[in-house]
Design a protein around this motif. Structure first.
Motif, PDB file in Angstrom:
ATOM      1  N   THR A 248      38.225  35.451  39.917  1.00  0.00           N
ATOM      2  CA  THR A 248      39.562  35.540  39.339  1.00  0.00           C
ATOM      3  C   THR A 248      40.554  34.740  40.171  1.00  0.00           C
ATOM      4  O   THR A 248      41.454  34.079  39.643  1.00  0.00           O
ATOM      5  CB  THR A 248      40.011  37.006  39.241  1.00  0.00           C
ATOM      6  OG1 THR A 248      39.037  37.757  38.530  1.00  0.00           O
ATOM      7  CG2 THR A 248      41.356  37.115  38.539  1.00  0.00           C
ATOM      8  N   GLY A 249      40.369  34.778  41.491  1.00  0.00           N
ATOM      9  CA  GLY A 249      41.236  33.993  42.366  1.00  0.00           C
ATOM     10  C   GLY A 249      41.135  32.509  42.091  1.00  0.00           C
ATOM     11  O   GLY A 249      42.142  31.793  42.086  1.00  0.00           O
ATOM     12  N   THR A 250      39.904  32.014  41.847  1.00  0.00           N
ATOM     13  CA  THR A 250      39.757  30.590  41.546  1.00  0.00           C
ATOM     14  C   THR A 250      40.416  30.237  40.221  1.00  0.00           C
ATOM     15  O   THR A 250      41.007  29.159  40.078  1.00  0.00           O
ATOM     16  CB  THR A 250      38.275  30.174  41.516  1.00  0.00           C
ATOM     17  OG1 THR A 250      37.584  30.896  40.506  1.00  0.00           O
ATOM     18  CG2 THR A 250      37.623  30.401  42.862  1.00  0.00           C
ATOM     19  N   SER A 267      46.720  27.848  48.125  1.00  0.00           N
ATOM     20  CA  SER A 267      45.537  28.238  48.877  1.00  0.00           C
ATOM     21  C   SER A 267      44.922  29.506  48.305  1.00  0.00           C
ATOM     22  O   SER A 267      45.622  30.324  47.680  1.00  0.00           O
ATOM     23  CB  SER A 267      45.885  28.498  50.351  1.00  0.00           C
ATOM     24  OG  SER A 267      46.553  27.412  50.935  1.00  0.00           O
ATOM     25  N   LEU A 268      43.636  29.684  48.556  1.00  0.00           N
ATOM     26  CA  LEU A 268      42.908  30.888  48.151  1.00  0.00           C
ATOM     27  C   LEU A 268      42.015  31.336  49.289  1.00  0.00           C
ATOM     28  O   LEU A 268      41.294  30.525  49.876  1.00  0.00           O
ATOM     29  CB  LEU A 268      42.046  30.597  46.910  1.00  0.00           C
ATOM     30  CG  LEU A 268      40.947  31.618  46.562  1.00  0.00           C
ATOM     31  CD1 LEU A 268      41.563  32.946  46.150  1.00  0.00           C
ATOM     32  CD2 LEU A 268      40.038  31.084  45.470  1.00  0.00           C
ATOM     33  N   ASP A 269      42.053  32.630  49.606  1.00  0.00           N
ATOM     34  CA  ASP A 269      41.107  33.239  50.539  1.00  0.00           C
ATOM     35  C   ASP A 269      40.425  34.402  49.856  1.00  0.00           C
ATOM     36  O   ASP A 269      41.086  35.222  49.194  1.00  0.00           O
ATOM     37  CB  ASP A 269      41.821  33.761  51.796  1.00  0.00           C
ATOM     38  CG  ASP A 269      42.219  32.651  52.739  1.00  0.00           C
ATOM     39  OD1 ASP A 269      41.328  31.893  53.147  1.00  0.00           O
ATOM     40  OD2 ASP A 269      43.415  32.540  53.069  1.00  0.00           O
ATOM     41  N   GLU A 270      39.095  34.484  50.019  1.00  0.00           N
ATOM     42  CA  GLU A 270      38.438  35.669  49.486  1.00  0.00           C
ATOM     43  C   GLU A 270      38.643  36.840  50.440  1.00  0.00           C
ATOM     44  O   GLU A 270      39.141  36.681  51.559  1.00  0.00           O
ATOM     45  CB  GLU A 270      36.978  35.406  49.190  1.00  0.00           C
ATOM     46  CG  GLU A 270      36.095  34.984  50.321  1.00  0.00           C
ATOM     47  CD  GLU A 270      34.668  34.817  49.835  1.00  0.00           C
ATOM     48  OE1 GLU A 270      34.115  35.786  49.270  1.00  0.00           O
ATOM     49  OE2 GLU A 270      34.100  33.720  49.995  1.00  0.00           O
ATOM     50  N   ARG A 287      41.561  42.559  48.142  1.00  0.00           N
ATOM     51  CA  ARG A 287      41.595  41.583  47.043  1.00  0.00           C
ATOM     52  C   ARG A 287      41.716  40.168  47.602  1.00  0.00           C
ATOM     53  O   ARG A 287      42.157  39.967  48.738  1.00  0.00           O
ATOM     54  CB  ARG A 287      42.786  41.872  46.109  1.00  0.00           C
ATOM     55  CG  ARG A 287      42.653  43.173  45.346  1.00  0.00           C
ATOM     56  CD  ARG A 287      43.775  43.344  44.333  1.00  0.00           C
ATOM     57  NE  ARG A 287      45.054  43.702  44.960  1.00  0.00           N
ATOM     58  CZ  ARG A 287      46.191  43.857  44.281  1.00  0.00           C
ATOM     59  NH1 ARG A 287      46.207  43.665  42.958  1.00  0.00           N
ATOM     60  NH2 ARG A 287      47.301  44.184  44.911  1.00  0.00           N
ATOM     61  N   ALA A 288      41.304  39.199  46.791  1.00  0.00           N
ATOM     62  CA  ALA A 288      41.488  37.796  47.153  1.00  0.00           C
ATOM     63  C   ALA A 288      42.973  37.464  47.147  1.00  0.00           C
ATOM     64  O   ALA A 288      43.749  38.044  46.380  1.00  0.00           O
ATOM     65  CB  ALA A 288      40.737  36.899  46.188  1.00  0.00           C
ATOM     66  N   SER A 289      43.364  36.529  48.008  1.00  0.00           N
ATOM     67  CA  SER A 289      44.773  36.139  48.115  1.00  0.00           C
ATOM     68  C   SER A 289      44.972  34.729  47.585  1.00  0.00           C
ATOM     69  O   SER A 289      44.247  33.804  47.966  1.00  0.00           O
ATOM     70  CB  SER A 289      45.227  36.194  49.579  1.00  0.00           C
ATOM     71  OG  SER A 289      46.543  35.680  49.723  1.00  0.00           O
TER      72      SER A 289
END
Length: 454
Positions: A248-250, A267-270, A287-289
């Motif tokens: 979902t983050g991607t 940016s995205l971090d799992e 949750r992913a950020s």
């Protein structure tokens, strides 16, 4: 070259070190030189320790003398003395590189450019604006200076305390790269470079002529002054969101590509990475950020895109301080924070659509992999982090990543590995004795992806 009996490291010898100090003292002042052992130890390292492979294999290096000039014009004169005495020279900004660029593998002179920090001129208007500054100016100082003229830096690194010269000679991209690419993609309009050829003169390069000096670790010459393009200053806002999982983050990250104008950074971090980041109400370790820097007039549109992809907006924070907070959590800073919590992790810089289309296959290459992504127009880039076992496992995994369509840049290699043809085309002229940052250029014929022996 001799060996320091006490350390076993390369040394230029006591007599030559004294002559070097005497001549440079007459040139820039004895107070601008240092042989203090504690200072030499501190400035003879960079952040290469972030790689367990580099920590184990990178040859130790220790300068014999530190010179800290106060103006760009002093640097070519310093290099003329070094050339005449055949002393190796390692240039250094603030030492924030991760690949051993600033480690003096052959001893000699450590050239600390951090005091050459004058902002000399700001000119042009709109998209044609530019700034000329000495190489030791911090990117933060430079951005503040151009702000008074209604401008901002097009690109700056995730560590805004980096020097301009260090970013150009050792870095590649950062905040602003979604729009403007890397620091070799037209950011630089002119450079003044000090060669180590005995001339004591500067080389002035413009346009494409600047490319052999960018991300060259100072091997082709020491950047003493740069003119870089600016952009009209905009009103930036930091937006923080959380996604229930990495897929979902991607989707949320990719949705931001629809934003017009595009984000300055996204940016995205799992979850496992989020748990290691400094605590913040806008970070949920379960949750992913997803974080982005966007223009103020498109905040509502950005929030709608994030929500439409299944993310929850947790915070909207206006102002440059808030934006810089997101910058400081981008690129390799995710690795830094994860390694503080889990020092057994290593990392690779990676790129390719499998990072968001097929992450399970990517993770299967290295057990325990966690991912950090940066949004780019064509494909995501980011950091792959996993528990470290051995160099052989790392290198075998690199081949496996390529087979599934993920490219990489290895941070476990202290050798220069970009634009080698450009570098070799000029280095014979600018450094005929091979004194500039020796030990960082692969021998002719070596592959750009050269790996140190396991």
């Amino acid at each position: 070259m001799t060996t320091d009996i006490g350390t076993g490291l390369p040394s230029i010898g006591a007599a030559r070190a004294r002559e070097l100090a005497d001549r440079l003292g007459a040139l820039i002042g004895a107070d601008r030189l240092s042989t203090d052992p504690a200072k030499i130890e501190r400035l003879s390292v960079d952040w290469a320790h972030m790689s367990p492979i580099l920590s184990a294999q990178l040859p130790a290096g220790r300068a014999d003398l530190i010179a800290t000039p106060t103006s760009a014009e002093q640097i070519p004169e310093i290099l003329r003395v070094a050339y005449q005495l055949e002393v190796p020279v390692t240039p250094r900004g603030t030492g924030l590189g991760n690949y051993g660029q600033a480690i003096p593998l052959h001893g000699g002179l450590l050239l600390d450019i951090s005091a050459c920090r004058a902002v000399e001129e700001i000119g042009g208007e709109g998209d044609g604006a530019w700034v000329r500054a000495e190489a030791g100016v911090r990117m933060r100082e430079l951005d503040t200076a151009v702000a008074a003229h209604g401008q901002e830096l097009r690109i700056y690194p995730s560590t805004k305390g980096s020097t301009l010269g260090g970013f150009l000679a050792g870095g590649s991209g950062g905040t602003g790269s979604i729009t403007y690419g890397s620091n070799a993609d037209g950011l630089v309009t002119a450079l003044d470079v000090a060669p180590c050829d005995g001339s004591g003169a500067l080389i002035h390069a413009e346009g494409e002529e600047t490319v052999p000096y960018i991300h060259a670790y100072g091997i082709t010459g020491v950047i003493v002054r740069a003119t870089v393009r600016l952009a009209p200053r905009r009103d930036w806002v930091a937006i923080w969101a959380a996604a229930p999982d990495y897929p979902t983050g991607t989707e949320a990250l990719r949705a931001l590509l629809e934003l017009d104008p595009e984000p300055r950074l996204a940016s995205l971090d799992e979850q496992a990475v989020v748990a290691a980041l400094p605590r913040d109400p806008a970070l949920d370790p379960a949750r992913a950020s997803v974080r982005a820097i966007v223009q103020a007039h498109v905040v509502d549109a950005a929030a709608a895109l994030l929500r439409g992809a299944g993310a929850e907006v947790l915070a909207v924070r206006p102002g440059l301080v808030a934006a810089d907070r997101i910058t400081a959590l981008s690129y390799n800073h995710s690795t830094f924070h994860l390694q503080k919590r889990h020092p057994e992790y290593f990392h690779l810089e990676v790129a390719g659509t499998p990072l968001w289309d097929d992450p399970d296959t990517v993770r299967s290459v290295y057990p325990g992999t966690v991912l950090h992504l940066e949004l780019m127009r064509e494909r995501p880039i980011g950091m792959l982090m996993a528990p470290y076992v051995s160099p052989d496992q790392v290198y075998t995994g690199m081949d496996a990543l390529e087979e599934i369509g993920v490219s990489y840049h290895s941070p476990h290699n202290w050798m220069l590995d970009r634009r080698l043809d450009d570098v070799r085309a000029v280095v014979g002229r600018t450094d005929p004795r091979g004194l500039l940052n020796p030990g960082k250029l692969t021998p002719d014929g070596k592959d750009a992806r050269w790996r140190p022996a396991s």
